[in-house]
Design a protein around this motif. Sequence first.
Motif, PDB file in Angstrom:
ATOM      1  N   GLY A  31       0.843  -1.243  -0.045  1.00  0.00           N
ATOM      2  CA  GLY A  31       0.005   0.001   0.155  1.00  0.00           C
ATOM      3  C   GLY A  31       0.890   1.360  -0.068  1.00  0.00           C
ATOM      4  O   GLY A  31       0.280   2.395   0.242  1.00  0.00           O
ATOM      5  N   GLU A  35      -2.737   2.143  -3.148  1.00  0.00           N
ATOM      6  CA  GLU A  35      -3.740   1.218  -3.908  1.00  0.00           C
ATOM      7  C   GLU A  35      -4.931   0.904  -3.148  1.00  0.00           C
ATOM      8  O   GLU A  35      -5.022   0.701  -2.040  1.00  0.00           O
ATOM      9  CB  GLU A  35      -2.886  -0.149  -4.199  1.00  0.00           C
ATOM     10  CG  GLU A  35      -1.840   0.132  -4.977  1.00  0.00           C
ATOM     11  CD  GLU A  35      -0.526   0.273  -3.996  1.00  0.00           C
ATOM     12  OE1 GLU A  35      -0.690   0.554  -3.012  1.00  0.00           O
ATOM     13  OE2 GLU A  35       0.637  -0.042  -4.830  1.00  0.00           O
ATOM     14  N   PRO A  36      -6.268   0.803  -3.864  1.00  0.00           N
ATOM     15  CA  PRO A  36      -7.423   0.922  -3.067  1.00  0.00           C
ATOM     16  C   PRO A  36      -7.515  -0.424  -2.529  1.00  0.00           C
ATOM     17  O   PRO A  36      -8.191  -0.160  -1.211  1.00  0.00           O
ATOM     18  CB  PRO A  36      -8.420   0.846  -4.596  1.00  0.00           C
ATOM     19  CG  PRO A  36      -7.558   1.504  -5.702  1.00  0.00           C
ATOM     20  CD  PRO A  36      -6.177   1.194  -5.440  1.00  0.00           C
ATOM     21  N   ARG A  37      -7.200  -1.613  -2.840  1.00  0.00           N
ATOM     22  CA  ARG A  37      -7.176  -2.703  -1.990  1.00  0.00           C
ATOM     23  C   ARG A  37      -6.115  -3.198  -1.440  1.00  0.00           C
ATOM     24  O   ARG A  37      -6.071  -4.264  -0.574  1.00  0.00           O
ATOM     25  CB  ARG A  37      -7.744  -4.014  -3.018  1.00  0.00           C
ATOM     26  CG  ARG A  37      -9.041  -3.731  -3.924  1.00  0.00           C
ATOM     27  CD  ARG A  37     -10.233  -3.497  -2.978  1.00  0.00           C
ATOM     28  NE  ARG A  37     -10.587  -4.525  -2.076  1.00  0.00           N
ATOM     29  CZ  ARG A  37     -11.224  -4.431  -1.213  1.00  0.00           C
ATOM     30  NH1 ARG A  37     -12.071  -3.582  -0.981  1.00  0.00           N
ATOM     31  NH2 ARG A  37     -11.524  -5.634  -0.369  1.00  0.00           N
ATOM     32  N   ALA A  38      -5.051  -2.173  -1.053  1.00  0.00           N
ATOM     33  CA  ALA A  38      -3.899  -2.800  -0.156  1.00  0.00           C
ATOM     34  C   ALA A  38      -4.343  -2.638   1.249  1.00  0.00           C
ATOM     35  O   ALA A  38      -5.231  -1.769   1.417  1.00  0.00           O
ATOM     36  CB  ALA A  38      -2.736  -1.746  -0.770  1.00  0.00           C
ATOM     37  N   ALA A  39      -3.545  -3.356   1.885  1.00  0.00           N
ATOM     38  CA  ALA A  39      -3.769  -3.454   3.478  1.00  0.00           C
ATOM     39  C   ALA A  39      -3.538  -1.859   4.093  1.00  0.00           C
ATOM     40  O   ALA A  39      -4.374  -1.564   4.917  1.00  0.00           O
ATOM     41  CB  ALA A  39      -2.913  -4.349   4.015  1.00  0.00           C
ATOM     42  N   ASN A  41      -3.725   0.947   3.017  1.00  0.00           N
ATOM     43  CA  ASN A  41      -4.789   2.047   2.327  1.00  0.00           C
ATOM     44  C   ASN A  41      -6.092   1.624   2.894  1.00  0.00           C
ATOM     45  O   ASN A  41      -6.913   2.518   3.534  1.00  0.00           O
ATOM     46  CB  ASN A  41      -4.900   1.837   1.051  1.00  0.00           C
ATOM     47  CG  ASN A  41      -6.048   3.179   0.271  1.00  0.00           C
ATOM     48  OD1 ASN A  41      -5.670   4.293   0.854  1.00  0.00           O
ATOM     49  ND2 ASN A  41      -6.873   2.836  -0.430  1.00  0.00           N
ATOM     50  N   LEU A  42      -6.336   0.302   3.362  1.00  0.00           N
ATOM     51  CA  LEU A  42      -7.744  -0.059   4.139  1.00  0.00           C
ATOM     52  C   LEU A  42      -7.658   0.345   5.466  1.00  0.00           C
ATOM     53  O   LEU A  42      -8.558   0.594   6.164  1.00  0.00           O
ATOM     54  CB  LEU A  42      -7.829  -1.618   3.616  1.00  0.00           C
ATOM     55  CG  LEU A  42      -8.344  -2.254   2.319  1.00  0.00           C
ATOM     56  CD1 LEU A  42      -8.490  -3.624   2.238  1.00  0.00           C
ATOM     57  CD2 LEU A  42      -9.686  -1.291   1.858  1.00  0.00           C
ATOM     58  N   TYR A  45      -8.468   3.730   6.323  1.00  0.00           N
ATOM     59  CA  TYR A  45     -10.094   3.966   6.566  1.00  0.00           C
ATOM     60  C   TYR A  45     -10.712   3.151   7.638  1.00  0.00           C
ATOM     61  O   TYR A  45     -11.761   3.278   7.945  1.00  0.00           O
ATOM     62  CB  TYR A  45     -10.607   3.300   5.274  1.00  0.00           C
ATOM     63  CG  TYR A  45     -10.496   4.265   4.120  1.00  0.00           C
ATOM     64  CD1 TYR A  45     -11.131   5.408   3.739  1.00  0.00           C
ATOM     65  CD2 TYR A  45      -9.859   3.858   2.994  1.00  0.00           C
ATOM     66  CE1 TYR A  45     -11.171   6.275   2.805  1.00  0.00           C
ATOM     67  CE2 TYR A  45      -9.757   4.693   1.863  1.00  0.00           C
ATOM     68  CZ  TYR A  45     -10.104   5.769   1.960  1.00  0.00           C
ATOM     69  OH  TYR A  45      -9.984   6.629   0.693  1.00  0.00           O
ATOM     70  N   SER A  48      -9.595  -2.469   7.648  1.00  0.00           N
ATOM     71  CA  SER A  48      -8.523  -3.535   7.399  1.00  0.00           C
ATOM     72  C   SER A  48      -9.069  -4.632   8.550  1.00  0.00           C
ATOM     73  O   SER A  48      -8.836  -4.182   9.739  1.00  0.00           O
ATOM     74  CB  SER A  48      -7.193  -3.361   7.337  1.00  0.00           C
ATOM     75  OG  SER A  48      -6.257  -4.656   7.262  1.00  0.00           O
TER      76      SER A  48
END
Length: 508
Positions: A31, A35-39, A41-42, A45, A48
């Motif tokens: 991340g 990247e939208p689905r990278a750990a 980045n999650l 928010y 994760s």
Amino acid sequence: MERHHWIHQPWVKAEDMDAYDPKSLLVVTTGSQAEPRAALNLASYGGSHALKLSKEDVLLYSAKVIPGNESRVMKMLNRLTDLGPKIVMGKDAGLHTSGHAYHDELEEVLQIVKPQHFLPVHGELLFLKEHELLGRSTGIKHTTVIKNGEMLGVSHLRNRKVLSNGFVSLGKQDFKLMYSDGDKAFGTSTDLCIDERFRIASDGIIFVSMEIFRPKPASPQSGLKGKFKITTRCLWLDNGRLLDALYKAAHAALSSCPLNCPLSHMERMVSEILRKMVRKYSGKRPDVIVVASENTTVGFSEEVINRHMSLVDYEKTRPENPEREAEESIPEVMRTTPDDATTSSNGESFFSPDLHQPKTLDHFWESFKSPTAVKIARIVNASAQGNKPKLGKISIIDKDSSTSAPAPAKSSRKNKWKPEEIKSLIQLRGEMNEKFQTVKGRMVLWEEISGSLLKQGITRTPAQCKSVWTSLLQKYEESKKDEENMRTWQYFSAMDSFLSCEGEMATK
């Protein structure tokens, strides 16, 4: 990475992280480029399941932001900062080294390999050219740079060696960008209407539904009338002012159409007027979709209620609940249904059965709160049920007038063109045919034709003249394909006298 003595096990499963002391864990995650689905980045928010960050954590950002990702990476770091961990990053921290080779390293590789052919393929065109020059400086004879779609060939192997005189061009493939829209839609920008989507998002779209009322032979109605429903999307409405202007422009465009014109002509006329009006109002060029249908069963409500007239002194008493009585007394033609209320992009609901009605539902019901409006609604309702209402003294006055006085009866002028008027229009249009071929602002010429007709005692607006001429021109083109119509249509010879010459000049 060096293994430290205080780590008893080299790897810990992600699902077992909660069983260890957070201070004894080193988590390597993806991340760095948000990247939208990278750990990582999650985790920013809080989405994760495996990685949860707190104020006691230290985040080592061991990466370099790739050009183009600056905005989303900075937003991710802002979210991480809001969670509370200490973030360590930057050149001075000594956390990152480039994974790409430097100039001296690339030169060393080329000197060791000594290739006969050298084709740089990774990087921007500027860097590819520099890499090609580096290859030539090391003694490589055959070097080049190609772009997307270009194909090159080399000689075949001979005795396990490549004997070549250089690259051979094999042509170029016409590649197109392909887009993936969800799980199923895939294709080019044309297939997925990418440009059209951007245009609608930028300029907006207008949907217009028209219910057309043509006057009956014995009806006092003059001209076409219609009930409009206008819906907009992605369009600035200026607190409803633009939508109100759209209704007025739509009615004006419809009233300029001939009584017997086809629905397609009405749709085209309304569409052009609304598009030009929005362009002058806000500078946008929205897509305008107009659908017209003709109502041949219900009379137009303007025959009963006219906003320029009001009834006064009907009764001396005021009703106890005028709003409720008005709502119950509205004829079926005027009742609002869920389909009649059109919601615009700013969330306001608008209803406009004709130009003389209020443009909001609140204003619509407000107009029925006065005793006079209630009595009008009662009269309409009684007429619709076939009952003759009992009338007291009734005076008809203009709504702008302050005194009660009988209004003179106005003779309803038919909008239908007489044969003599059409012949005069054709003659004037033929005399100015050369000007119509050269002048760009043709509306000025139609104003001149309207003025000439007025001198002959014919009152027609420039828009009406233009609309009738468009219908005549369409009929003329259809008649040319049918000999029977050429003989029977009374205006064919008059129009063919100058239109045929125009076609011959164009052929020459």
